[in-house]
Design a protein around this motif. Sequence first.
Motif, PDB file in Angstrom:
ATOM      1  N   ILE A   1     -48.595 -32.208  47.383  1.00 53.32           N
ATOM      2  CA  ILE A   1     -48.454 -31.046  48.348  1.00 53.32           C
ATOM      3  C   ILE A   1     -48.301 -31.712  49.705  1.00 53.32           C
ATOM      4  N   CYS A   2     -47.343 -31.537  50.424  1.00 52.22           N
ATOM      5  CA  CYS A   2     -46.985 -32.276  51.736  1.00 52.22           C
ATOM      6  C   CYS A   2     -47.278 -30.890  52.524  1.00 52.22           C
ATOM      7  N   PHE A   3     -48.516 -31.090  53.445  1.00 53.91           N
ATOM      8  CA  PHE A   3     -49.050 -30.150  54.018  1.00 53.91           C
ATOM      9  C   PHE A   3     -49.209 -30.454  55.723  1.00 53.91           C
ATOM     10  N   SER A   4     -48.144 -31.395  56.152  1.00 53.65           N
ATOM     11  CA  SER A   4     -48.077 -31.590  57.424  1.00 53.65           C
ATOM     12  C   SER A   4     -46.786 -31.940  57.985  1.00 53.65           C
ATOM     13  N   PRO A   5     -46.561 -31.895  59.478  1.00 50.42           N
ATOM     14  CA  PRO A   5     -45.052 -32.198  59.872  1.00 50.42           C
ATOM     15  C   PRO A   5     -45.081 -33.633  59.900  1.00 50.42           C
ATOM     16  N   PHE A   6     -43.800 -34.168  59.184  1.00 47.85           N
ATOM     17  CA  PHE A   6     -43.633 -35.588  58.954  1.00 47.85           C
ATOM     18  C   PHE A   6     -42.421 -35.638  60.133  1.00 47.85           C
ATOM     19  N   GLU A   7     -42.361 -35.049  61.214  1.00 47.81           N
ATOM     20  CA  GLU A   7     -41.206 -35.268  62.149  1.00 47.81           C
ATOM     21  C   GLU A   7     -40.984 -36.629  62.822  1.00 47.81           C
ATOM     22  N   LYS A   8     -41.687 -37.203  62.665  1.00 45.55           N
ATOM     23  CA  LYS A   8     -42.150 -38.538  63.617  1.00 45.55           C
ATOM     24  C   LYS A   8     -41.075 -39.438  63.032  1.00 45.55           C
TER      25      LYS A   8
ATOM     26  N   ILE B   1     -43.274 -36.011  37.697  1.00 44.99           N
ATOM     27  CA  ILE B   1     -43.928 -35.594  38.678  1.00 44.99           C
ATOM     28  C   ILE B   1     -43.142 -34.683  39.574  1.00 44.99           C
ATOM     29  N   SER B   2     -43.891 -33.757  40.627  1.00 52.71           N
ATOM     30  CA  SER B   2     -43.316 -33.249  41.651  1.00 52.71           C
ATOM     31  C   SER B   2     -43.955 -33.290  42.914  1.00 52.71           C
ATOM     32  N   ILE B   3     -43.163 -32.890  44.026  1.00 52.92           N
ATOM     33  CA  ILE B   3     -43.627 -33.150  45.209  1.00 52.92           C
ATOM     34  C   ILE B   3     -43.102 -31.723  46.138  1.00 52.92           C
ATOM     35  N   VAL B   4     -44.211 -31.113  46.524  1.00 56.41           N
ATOM     36  CA  VAL B   4     -43.833 -29.673  47.247  1.00 56.41           C
ATOM     37  C   VAL B   4     -44.105 -29.629  48.544  1.00 56.41           C
ATOM     38  N   GLY B   5     -43.467 -28.903  49.433  1.00 62.56           N
ATOM     39  CA  GLY B   5     -43.700 -28.890  50.762  1.00 62.56           C
ATOM     40  C   GLY B   5     -44.377 -27.255  50.993  1.00 62.56           C
ATOM     41  N   THR B   6     -45.184 -27.308  51.883  1.00 59.79           N
ATOM     42  CA  THR B   6     -45.658 -25.976  52.216  1.00 59.79           C
ATOM     43  C   THR B   6     -46.050 -25.787  53.785  1.00 59.79           C
ATOM     44  N   TYR B   7     -45.834 -24.621  54.377  1.00 57.66           N
ATOM     45  CA  TYR B   7     -45.889 -24.477  55.663  1.00 57.66           C
ATOM     46  C   TYR B   7     -46.262 -23.161  56.206  1.00 57.66           C
ATOM     47  N   SER B   8     -47.282 -22.929  56.987  1.00 53.45           N
ATOM     48  CA  SER B   8     -47.750 -21.786  57.345  1.00 53.45           C
ATOM     49  C   SER B   8     -48.347 -20.818  56.165  1.00 53.45           C
ATOM     50  N   VAL B   9     -48.352 -19.561  56.236  1.00 49.21           N
ATOM     51  CA  VAL B   9     -48.862 -18.389  55.675  1.00 49.21           C
ATOM     52  C   VAL B   9     -48.046 -17.444  55.309  1.00 49.21           C
ATOM     53  N   SER B  10     -48.393 -16.797  54.223  1.00 47.66           N
ATOM     54  CA  SER B  10     -47.586 -15.621  53.986  1.00 47.66           C
ATOM     55  C   SER B  10     -48.678 -14.439  54.403  1.00 47.66           C
ATOM     56  N   PRO B  11     -47.872 -13.110  54.247  1.00 50.98           N
ATOM     57  CA  PRO B  11     -48.981 -11.879  54.841  1.00 50.98           C
ATOM     58  C   PRO B  11     -49.988 -11.810  53.661  1.00 50.98           C
ATOM     59  N   TYR B  12     -50.154 -12.461  52.698  1.00 52.71           N
ATOM     60  CA  TYR B  12     -51.059 -11.879  51.498  1.00 52.71           C
ATOM     61  C   TYR B  12     -52.209 -12.883  51.371  1.00 52.71           C
ATOM     62  N   GLU B  13     -52.385 -13.958  52.353  1.00 44.31           N
ATOM     63  CA  GLU B  13     -53.338 -14.604  52.105  1.00 44.31           C
ATOM     64  C   GLU B  13     -54.565 -14.558  53.233  1.00 44.31           C
ATOM     65  N   PHE B  14     -54.506 -13.636  54.330  1.00 41.20           N
ATOM     66  CA  PHE B  14     -55.216 -13.581  55.215  1.00 41.20           C
ATOM     67  C   PHE B  14     -56.662 -12.719  55.000  1.00 41.20           C
ATOM     68  N   GLU B  15     -56.487 -11.941  53.934  1.00 35.51           N
ATOM     69  CA  GLU B  15     -57.798 -11.130  53.829  1.00 35.51           C
ATOM     70  C   GLU B  15     -58.654 -11.978  52.789  1.00 35.51           C
ATOM     71  N   GLU B  16     -58.090 -12.958  51.998  1.00 36.82           N
ATOM     72  CA  GLU B  16     -58.955 -13.650  51.161  1.00 36.82           C
ATOM     73  C   GLU B  16     -59.414 -15.005  52.129  1.00 36.82           C
ATOM     74  N   ALA B  17     -58.811 -15.150  53.286  1.00 39.89           N
ATOM     75  CA  ALA B  17     -59.285 -16.169  54.092  1.00 39.89           C
ATOM     76  C   ALA B  17     -60.840 -15.696  54.679  1.00 39.89           C
ATOM     77  N   ILE B  18     -60.433 -14.419  55.200  1.00 42.87           N
ATOM     78  CA  ILE B  18     -61.463 -13.712  55.951  1.00 42.87           C
ATOM     79  C   ILE B  18     -62.703 -13.614  54.930  1.00 42.87           C
ATOM     80  N   LEU B  19     -62.599 -13.319  53.688  1.00 46.70           N
ATOM     81  CA  LEU B  19     -63.738 -13.224  52.710  1.00 46.70           C
ATOM     82  C   LEU B  19     -64.179 -14.637  52.600  1.00 46.70           C
TER      83      LEU B  19
END
Length: 342
Positions: free
Chosen positions: A258-265, A281-299
């Motif tokens: 899971i690539c969770f970082s900007p690799f712009e440099k 194997i797989s390589i997956v990118g992920t960026y930011s947050v969808s509307p459905y993860e905030f409440e779980e995070a607060i919890l």
Amino acid sequence: MRAIAFHDVNDFRIEEVEVPKIGFGEVLLKLKACGLCGTDIHKAIHKTVNPGTVLGHEYTGEIVKVGEGVTKFKIGDRVVGAIHVPCFTCHYCQRQHYTLCPEFRETNIDPGGFAEYIRLSEKHVRHLLFGIPDSMSYQHATLAEPVACCIHGQKAAEIRPGDNVLIMGAGPIGVIHGQLLKHKDVSNVMISDVSSYKLSKAKEFGIDYTVNIKNDSLKDVVDKVTDNQGVDIVIIAAGVSSLLPEAVQLLRRGGRVICFSPFEKYPEVTIDAGRFFKDEISIVGTYSVSPYEFEEAILNISNGTIDAEKMITHEMAIDQVGEAITFAASPDEEVMKVVIVD
Ligand SMILES: [Zn+2]
Ligand SMILES: [Zn+2]
């Protein structure tokens, strides 16, 4: 009001600007706390934003004005929210890929989190603004956004019970991932970094194995912990693209990076592409947050899955944003999460 504008590397200016006016469906927040994010540091150091930009997106505050038509919130409410809001109707949104929605990055808070007052648009208020539980401080609630981003990233990881997971990078994002994982049924969580301070913090969060790659071979540790099988999942939580080839090497057959970082440099790296077919194997990118993860995070913050008290090592005043970025970016400083308070 005061807003802290980025002009150049090491050049943040305290500017006197008008308090934003709110319209229909909008609210005005008095900023209480705003977390300093790795992406703020990245933007300020690599100059990826225009001069005059007010950074900061991990904001919390008290509502001081509500526009006509707002029914969900009232003056005095303590809230935390997101910076970007998707449209919910485009090609990407229909496929639940909200972070890729063309409107997502166009929507912003006004002027930014490092300002005394913030205007939130009708879309923000309607979709991505949440009340902070009474027992939670504004400072702790600033972690909702980064925690939500990590929850979003771990969905892409499809972690299974018994997995061995390696996190590369023991900064705030790395240790949030670690704490979330320790509350899942995974076997072992390993974390690597070059900072002995950050690794000692990672240990405090209960992460099973900490590896200082200045002194130890990550491959040796992975081989030992996984009985030479390789890890099920690698989460890259440091903006260093050369970590990707190494992550691919450390995966078990069928594993996932899971690539969770900007690799712009230095975005171009060489990986062992033969592993896709023969090892699935797989390589997956992920960026930011969808509307459905905030409440779980607060919890997760309120139930202690995330130890917010331990995460936040420094509080600095709003006119110290420039110093805070230099301080948090220095690998020699003993710092985990910095929160800007007003
Ligand atoms: Zn952030
Ligand atoms: Zn959309």
